[in-house]
Design an enzyme around this catalytic site. Structure first.
Site, PDB file in Angstrom:
ATOM      1  N   HIS A  67       9.936  -1.666  15.892  1.00 22.78           N
ATOM      2  CA  HIS A  67      11.067  -1.276  15.045  1.00 22.78           C
ATOM      3  C   HIS A  67      11.650   0.052  15.526  1.00 22.78           C
ATOM      4  CE1 HIS A  67      13.199  -0.355  11.188  1.00 22.78           C
ATOM      5  NE2 HIS A  67      12.835   0.879  11.505  1.00 22.78           N
ATOM      6  N   GLU A  68      10.799   1.012  15.831  1.00 25.17           N
ATOM      7  CA  GLU A  68      11.288   2.310  16.292  1.00 25.17           C
ATOM      8  C   GLU A  68      11.975   2.186  17.643  1.00 25.17           C
ATOM      9  OE1 GLU A  68      11.494   4.571  14.238  1.00 25.17           O
ATOM     10  OE2 GLU A  68      10.162   3.689  12.755  1.00 25.17           O
ATOM     11  N   HIS A 113      15.478   1.045  17.224  1.00 27.46           N
ATOM     12  CA  HIS A 113      16.409   2.141  16.953  1.00 27.46           C
ATOM     13  C   HIS A 113      16.856   2.805  18.256  1.00 27.46           C
ATOM     14  CE1 HIS A 113      16.689   2.283  12.656  1.00 27.46           C
ATOM     15  NE2 HIS A 113      15.400   2.441  12.464  1.00 27.46           N
ATOM     16  N   GLU A 168      18.543  -0.145   9.131  1.00 32.76           N
ATOM     17  CA  GLU A 168      17.147  -0.563   9.038  1.00 32.76           C
ATOM     18  C   GLU A 168      17.001  -2.072   9.185  1.00 32.76           C
ATOM     19  OE1 GLU A 168      14.609   1.457   9.151  1.00 32.76           O
ATOM     20  OE2 GLU A 168      16.036   3.113   9.202  1.00 32.76           O
TER      21      GLU A 168
END
Length: 321
Positions: free
Chosen positions: A130-131, A134, A202
């Site tokens: 997930h990071e 980003h 998100e």
């Protein structure tokens, strides 16, 4: 598109900064605020990531100091076709993580010790994917710069009395009332900007992160555990630096978490539901987590080596092997 949005955000925050300066010091205060904002924009572009990492006392690790964790991030970065980011560990019991950096070539990912100790390896992989999402989406620049400038706006308002905030302030027709308004409105306005840029990103990062790690269920399971841990375990460093809250995968601050305008993150339940919908969409119904490592004795944590034997088949599964 993200570069355009970043420029627009910087312009909006600069205007907000100038408005606070005008309320505090009139035209002279507005000019000073503009000069200060311009310098901060330039400084933030090159140094905001370092500032945020320093705020949270992050320590850089490598393959020698955190072998399993570092290799996991390296494999996930390869899956995402990204350069290897710098890897940090934050000694904090609350499970959480964030990414920072002005571009994929200068990115960093950080996870708390609470996250590494509480989650299973697959769940950690989902979080770090997930990071990295980003980073791949180039969200980190706008998120990091917003954290530093929003914090500066709040600081400027809070210290308004030191910049002419008195009843005899010459050249400022708003005077004392203006200072009070600046102290109240500016932090709220900066907070609303933070919320607007983070919540919609998100869901996108969750979906791309699921693709990077290969399993929406891993990230969905991790989000549930992190939300529960964050509700129970305070993060005092984040409480002292609330302008960075939107950078974390789950809001690290205490208080109600609602899926509305006044939340830095979407509701965790909604994010999990979206991930499970994605799993069904790609034909991967909910599957049980692999649990071979749960019973390992004397486990030393995901950044050290365990003395327990491992199953040879399990070593070939997951994003780290």
């Amino acid at each position: 598109m993200n570069m355009v949005r970043t420029a627009l955000l910087l312009a909006a925050l600069t205007a907000l900064f100038m408005g606070v300066g005008f309320l505090i010091g009139g035209q002279q205060g507005m000019v000073i605020a503009f000069v200060f904002a311009a310098g901060m924009n330039l400084f933030s572009y090159w140094n905001a990531d370092k500032m945020v990492l320093r705020m949270h006392h992050a320590q850089e690790v490598d393959e020698h100091t955190a072998p399993e964790f570092y290799r996991m991030v390296r494999q996930l970065a390869a899956n995402a076709q990204l350069p290897m980011p710098k890897v940090y560990i934050i000694h904090n019991p609350q499970p959480n993580a964030f990414a920072t950096g002005r571009n994929p070539e200068n990115a960093a990912v950080a996870a708390t010790t609470g996250l590494l100790e509480m989650l299973e390896p697959e769940e950690v992989a989902g979080v770090m994917a997930h990071e990295l999402a980003h980073v791949k989406n180039r969200d980190t620049l706008i998120m990091t710069i917003t954290a530093t400038i929003a914090g500066a706006i709040s600081m400027l308002a809070n210290f308004g009395f030191f910049f002419g905030g008195n009843r005899d302030n010459n050249g400022n027709p708003l005077g004392f009332v203006g200072v009070l308004l600046a102290m109240i409105v500016a932090p709220l306005a900066a907070m609303l900007v933070q919320m607007a840029i983070s919540r919609t990103r998100e869901y996108s990062a969750d979906r791309l992160g699921a693709e990077i790690c290969g399993s929406p269920q891993w990230l969905a399971s991790a989000l549930g555990k992190i939300a529960g841990g964050a509700a129970r375990i305070p993060n005092m460093t984040a409480e002292a630096n609330p302008a960075t809250a939107h950078m974390f995968i789950i809001n690290p601050l205490s208080g109600q978490r609602m899926d509305n305008l006044f939340s830095t993150h979407p509701a965790t339940e909604n994010r999990i539901a979206a991930l499970m919908d994605f799993a069904r969409e790609i034909g991967r119904p909910a599957a049980p987590m692999r649990t071979e490592r749960v019973a390992e004795p004397a486990r030393q944590g995901p950044w050290g080596r365990s003395s327990a034997p491992t199953d040879s088949r399990s070593n070939r599964r997951g994003p780290w092997g």
